[in-house]
Design a protein around this motif. Structure first.
Motif, PDB file in Angstrom:
ATOM      1  N   CYS A 314       0.851  -1.189   0.000  1.00 39.29           N
ATOM      2  CA  CYS A 314       0.000   0.000   0.000  1.00 39.29           C
ATOM      3  C   CYS A 314       0.887   1.239   0.000  1.00 39.29           C
ATOM      4  O   CYS A 314       1.982   1.229   0.577  1.00 39.29           O
ATOM      5  CB  CYS A 314      -0.913   0.022   1.225  1.00 39.29           C
ATOM      6  SG  CYS A 314      -2.249  -1.167   1.138  1.00 39.29           S
ATOM      7  N   MET A 328      -3.463   6.034 -11.315  1.00 40.29           N
ATOM      8  CA  MET A 328      -4.095   4.764 -11.672  1.00 40.29           C
ATOM      9  C   MET A 328      -4.698   4.781 -13.074  1.00 40.29           C
ATOM     10  O   MET A 328      -4.676   3.772 -13.777  1.00 40.29           O
ATOM     11  CB  MET A 328      -5.125   4.379 -10.620  1.00 40.29           C
ATOM     12  CG  MET A 328      -4.471   3.898  -9.327  1.00 40.29           C
ATOM     13  SD  MET A 328      -5.638   3.166  -8.142  1.00 40.29           S
ATOM     14  CE  MET A 328      -6.464   4.647  -7.599  1.00 40.29           C
ATOM     15  N   CYS A 334      -0.268  -2.808 -15.226  1.00 41.38           N
ATOM     16  CA  CYS A 334      -0.958  -3.237 -14.007  1.00 41.38           C
ATOM     17  C   CYS A 334      -2.459  -3.114 -14.220  1.00 41.38           C
ATOM     18  O   CYS A 334      -2.928  -2.141 -14.828  1.00 41.38           O
ATOM     19  CB  CYS A 334      -0.528  -2.388 -12.819  1.00 41.38           C
ATOM     20  SG  CYS A 334       1.248  -2.401 -12.495  1.00 41.38           S
ATOM     21  N   THR A 345      -0.768  -8.590 -11.687  1.00 36.01           N
ATOM     22  CA  THR A 345      -0.695  -7.457 -10.763  1.00 36.01           C
ATOM     23  C   THR A 345      -1.986  -6.664 -10.836  1.00 36.01           C
ATOM     24  O   THR A 345      -2.422  -6.245 -11.918  1.00 36.01           O
ATOM     25  CB  THR A 345       0.503  -6.552 -11.109  1.00 36.01           C
ATOM     26  OG1 THR A 345       1.706  -7.275 -10.869  1.00 36.01           O
ATOM     27  CG2 THR A 345       0.497  -5.295 -10.253  1.00 36.01           C
ATOM     28  N   ILE A 347      -4.374  -3.456  -8.988  1.00 32.01           N
ATOM     29  CA  ILE A 347      -4.234  -2.234  -8.197  1.00 32.01           C
ATOM     30  C   ILE A 347      -5.602  -1.571  -8.061  1.00 32.01           C
ATOM     31  O   ILE A 347      -6.418  -1.607  -8.990  1.00 32.01           O
ATOM     32  CB  ILE A 347      -3.201  -1.289  -8.852  1.00 32.01           C
ATOM     33  CG1 ILE A 347      -2.744  -0.189  -7.888  1.00 32.01           C
ATOM     34  CG2 ILE A 347      -3.699  -0.734 -10.169  1.00 32.01           C
ATOM     35  CD1 ILE A 347      -1.483   0.509  -8.338  1.00 32.01           C
ATOM     36  N   GLN A 348      -5.869  -0.985  -6.899  1.00 30.65           N
ATOM     37  CA  GLN A 348      -7.180  -0.374  -6.676  1.00 30.65           C
ATOM     38  C   GLN A 348      -7.099   0.743  -5.641  1.00 30.65           C
ATOM     39  O   GLN A 348      -6.097   0.896  -4.943  1.00 30.65           O
ATOM     40  CB  GLN A 348      -8.194  -1.427  -6.240  1.00 30.65           C
ATOM     41  CG  GLN A 348      -7.930  -2.047  -4.888  1.00 30.65           C
ATOM     42  CD  GLN A 348      -8.966  -1.661  -3.831  1.00 30.65           C
ATOM     43  OE1 GLN A 348      -9.715  -0.696  -4.004  1.00 30.65           O
ATOM     44  NE2 GLN A 348      -9.004  -2.396  -2.735  1.00 30.65           N
ATOM     45  N   HIS A 349      -8.197   1.513  -5.559  1.00 32.48           N
ATOM     46  CA  HIS A 349      -8.312   2.644  -4.641  1.00 32.48           C
ATOM     47  C   HIS A 349      -9.372   2.309  -3.599  1.00 32.48           C
ATOM     48  O   HIS A 349     -10.580   2.409  -3.863  1.00 32.48           O
ATOM     49  CB  HIS A 349      -8.708   3.906  -5.423  1.00 32.48           C
ATOM     50  CG  HIS A 349      -8.893   5.115  -4.566  1.00 32.48           C
ATOM     51  ND1 HIS A 349     -10.092   5.795  -4.474  1.00 32.48           N
ATOM     52  CD2 HIS A 349      -8.034   5.750  -3.739  1.00 32.48           C
ATOM     53  CE1 HIS A 349      -9.958   6.810  -3.638  1.00 32.48           C
ATOM     54  NE2 HIS A 349      -8.723   6.806  -3.183  1.00 32.48           N
ATOM     55  N   VAL A 373      -3.512   3.812  -1.969  1.00 33.62           N
ATOM     56  CA  VAL A 373      -3.569   2.917  -3.120  1.00 33.62           C
ATOM     57  C   VAL A 373      -3.147   1.528  -2.650  1.00 33.62           C
ATOM     58  O   VAL A 373      -2.142   1.384  -1.943  1.00 33.62           O
ATOM     59  CB  VAL A 373      -2.634   3.390  -4.249  1.00 33.62           C
ATOM     60  CG1 VAL A 373      -2.613   2.371  -5.393  1.00 33.62           C
ATOM     61  CG2 VAL A 373      -3.064   4.762  -4.757  1.00 33.62           C
ATOM     62  N   ARG A 374      -3.918   0.500  -3.007  1.00 37.48           N
ATOM     63  CA  ARG A 374      -3.572  -0.883  -2.642  1.00 37.48           C
ATOM     64  C   ARG A 374      -3.155  -1.647  -3.883  1.00 37.48           C
ATOM     65  O   ARG A 374      -3.861  -1.652  -4.890  1.00 37.48           O
ATOM     66  CB  ARG A 374      -4.765  -1.593  -1.986  1.00 37.48           C
ATOM     67  CG  ARG A 374      -4.387  -2.943  -1.358  1.00 37.48           C
ATOM     68  CD  ARG A 374      -5.619  -3.765  -1.007  1.00 37.48           C
ATOM     69  NE  ARG A 374      -6.231  -4.366  -2.204  1.00 37.48           N
ATOM     70  CZ  ARG A 374      -7.334  -5.106  -2.177  1.00 37.48           C
ATOM     71  NH1 ARG A 374      -7.961  -5.327  -1.037  1.00 37.48           N
ATOM     72  NH2 ARG A 374      -7.832  -5.625  -3.294  1.00 37.48           N
ATOM     73  N   MET A 375      -2.017  -2.294  -3.784  1.00 36.39           N
ATOM     74  CA  MET A 375      -1.453  -3.001  -4.932  1.00 36.39           C
ATOM     75  C   MET A 375      -1.205  -4.458  -4.566  1.00 36.39           C
ATOM     76  O   MET A 375      -0.548  -4.771  -3.575  1.00 36.39           O
ATOM     77  CB  MET A 375      -0.139  -2.329  -5.335  1.00 36.39           C
ATOM     78  CG  MET A 375       0.472  -2.848  -6.602  1.00 36.39           C
ATOM     79  SD  MET A 375       1.893  -1.828  -7.066  1.00 36.39           S
ATOM     80  CE  MET A 375       2.332  -2.581  -8.624  1.00 36.39           C
ATOM     81  N   SER A 376      -1.762  -5.361  -5.356  1.00 38.27           N
ATOM     82  CA  SER A 376      -1.490  -6.788  -5.226  1.00 38.27           C
ATOM     83  C   SER A 376      -0.465  -7.126  -6.298  1.00 38.27           C
ATOM     84  O   SER A 376      -0.787  -7.215  -7.484  1.00 38.27           O
ATOM     85  CB  SER A 376      -2.780  -7.598  -5.433  1.00 38.27           C
ATOM     86  OG  SER A 376      -2.509  -8.979  -5.467  1.00 38.27           O
ATOM     87  N   LEU A 389       4.752   1.440 -13.348  1.00 37.98           N
ATOM     88  CA  LEU A 389       4.625   2.402 -12.244  1.00 37.98           C
ATOM     89  C   LEU A 389       5.391   3.683 -12.566  1.00 37.98           C
ATOM     90  O   LEU A 389       4.904   4.788 -12.306  1.00 37.98           O
ATOM     91  CB  LEU A 389       5.158   1.784 -10.948  1.00 37.98           C
ATOM     92  CG  LEU A 389       4.440   0.545 -10.416  1.00 37.98           C
ATOM     93  CD1 LEU A 389       5.155   0.009  -9.178  1.00 37.98           C
ATOM     94  CD2 LEU A 389       2.979   0.856 -10.092  1.00 37.98           C
TER      95      LEU A 389
END
Length: 397
Positions: A314, A328, A334, A345, A347-349, A373-376, A389
């Motif tokens: 995060c 984003m 991503c 990968t 990614i979300q808010h 921001v959360r990133m898997s 990125l």
């Protein structure tokens, strides 16, 4: 796994535990027993099997051979006596809570948790007379201060969704045992490869198997692991009577995912560490949250209770929400999506997506700011992830 190959090593367990070749065909992959019914030998046989799965199978909502293999494998990986498999993680959590809580009971719940879990505790359970107190479970004294005579469970996540905040599992388990309470942890972000809560004294482990256990974004499921007495109680109560039982074909996909869980987790962790270090050194990033970084306030706790630090990162951009939206919307590689644990990968808010219905004040109090921001981090080549990125951050003013 046959006795001659008995092992406690996680890589072997994820591939072999609970699975034996088909005695009729020799098939190594567990068959998909895509059936709702099982024929009985006679009335007496049917009566026994309808009474208990220990006597055999009668109806897939009560048990199925494909499900049994998945449950055996998950129990082995977590070091638990028994497991139950559900349609989703939320179904697993709901079945557990509706089985162990009743009107007048009190639950202590971590204030940073998956949005559907929060809604269950904040909105649904109070309708049935269950009292709930949300606390920052990372501060043990706050958990102790929240105790009441009618407290029955302590529920927490570690690492927590979406902020990757950690909770000291041994400390919470100690409090629960001292007060005869049940401790429950959602360990989805870690998977059994990175941490095994039962070894720290926790009573029940929850997984959204949709995430790392499935791992490929093509199946949903939920898992509970605990002692046999509790799992049998849930099976006879809310498991079969609320109906959130996973289907055989979905159990098969989760079994397939588990075979590569250890190797995937190694790549997730390595990539996430590289991404976290990159972001921490970027001029447009205000703060990075990753348990593997020495800058994470709970880095030492992570080293004590985790074997590695996971695939979730995060971060907050300088410029807040506006910068986050620009960033984003500029990503090309991503994937903008709300789930996690996939090989891709994602990614979300959280503030606008997964946690939109949590009050702003409550969100921010638990660390879910508008700019978070959360990133898997997936298992692609990390150079491609970082390159994306980099170009997207270049669009941020």
């Amino acid at each position: 796994m046959s006795e001659k190959w008995k092992s406690k090593r996680l890589g072997t367990l994820s591939v072999r535990a609970g699975q034996e070749p088909c005695p009729i065909t020799g098939a190594i992959a567990t068959p998909i027993y895509q059936t709702s019914n099982f024929q009985f030998v006679d009335v007496e046989d049917g009566a026994k099997k309808c009474e208990s799965i220990d006597n055999g199978y009668c109806y897939t909502r009560l048990g199925n051979p494909t499900l049994s293999v998945l449950e055996a494998k998950m129990a082995a990986l977590e070091g638990g006596e028994e497991a139950l498999a559900f349609t989703t993680g939320v179904a697993a959590i709901s079945a557990l809570l509706f089985s162990v809580l009743k009107q007048g009971d009190h639950a202590i719940v971590t204030d940073t948790c998956y949005s559907a879990t929060h809604y269950l505790f904040d909105t649904i359970l109070p309708k049935f007379g269950v009292e709930v107190t949300f606390v920052d479970a990372s501060e043990v004294r706050k958990v102790e201060q929240a105790l009441r005579p009618n407290t029955r469970i302590i529920y927490f996540e570690t690492p927590a969704n979406p902020t990757v905040k950690l909770v000291d599992m041994k400390a919470i388990a100690r409090i629960a045992k001292e007060h005869d309470l049940m401790s429950i942890v959602d360990s989805t972000f870690a998977s059994p490869i990175l941490q095994r809560p039962l070894e720290h004294g926790v009573d029940v482990v929850v997984h959204s198997a949709t995430k790392y256990i499935g791992g490929h974004g093509d199946v949903m499921g939920g898992i509970l692991v605990g002692n046999s007495k509790l799992m049998h109680t849930i099976r006879d109560d809310t498991y079969k009577n609320m109906g959130g039982v996973i289907m055989p074909i979905d159990a098969y996909f989760l079994l397939r995912g588990l075979k590569t869980l250890e190797v995937r987790m190694k790549k997730h962790c390595a990539n996430a560490m590289a991404v976290a270090k990159y972001l921490e050194n970027h001029s447009k990033v205000d703060r990075v949250y990753y348990p593997g970084l020495p800058s994470h306030p709970q880095h030492e706790l992570a080293k004590r209770q985790m074997d590695d630090f996971g695939g979730m990162v995060c971060f907050e951009l300088k410029g807040g929400l506006e910068a986050g939206v620009t960033f984003m919307n500029s990503l090309k590689f991503c994937r903008l999506a709300v789930s996690l644990g996939d090989v891709d990968t994602l990614i979300q808010h959280p503030a606008s997506m997964t946690h939109w219905y949590v009050a702003k004040e409550e969100r921010e109090r638990s660390g879910i700011t508008d700019g978070l921001v959360r990133m898997s981090v997936g298992i692609e080549d990390v150079e491609d992830i970082i390159a994306d990125l980099e170009q997207a951050l270049g669009k941020v003013e």
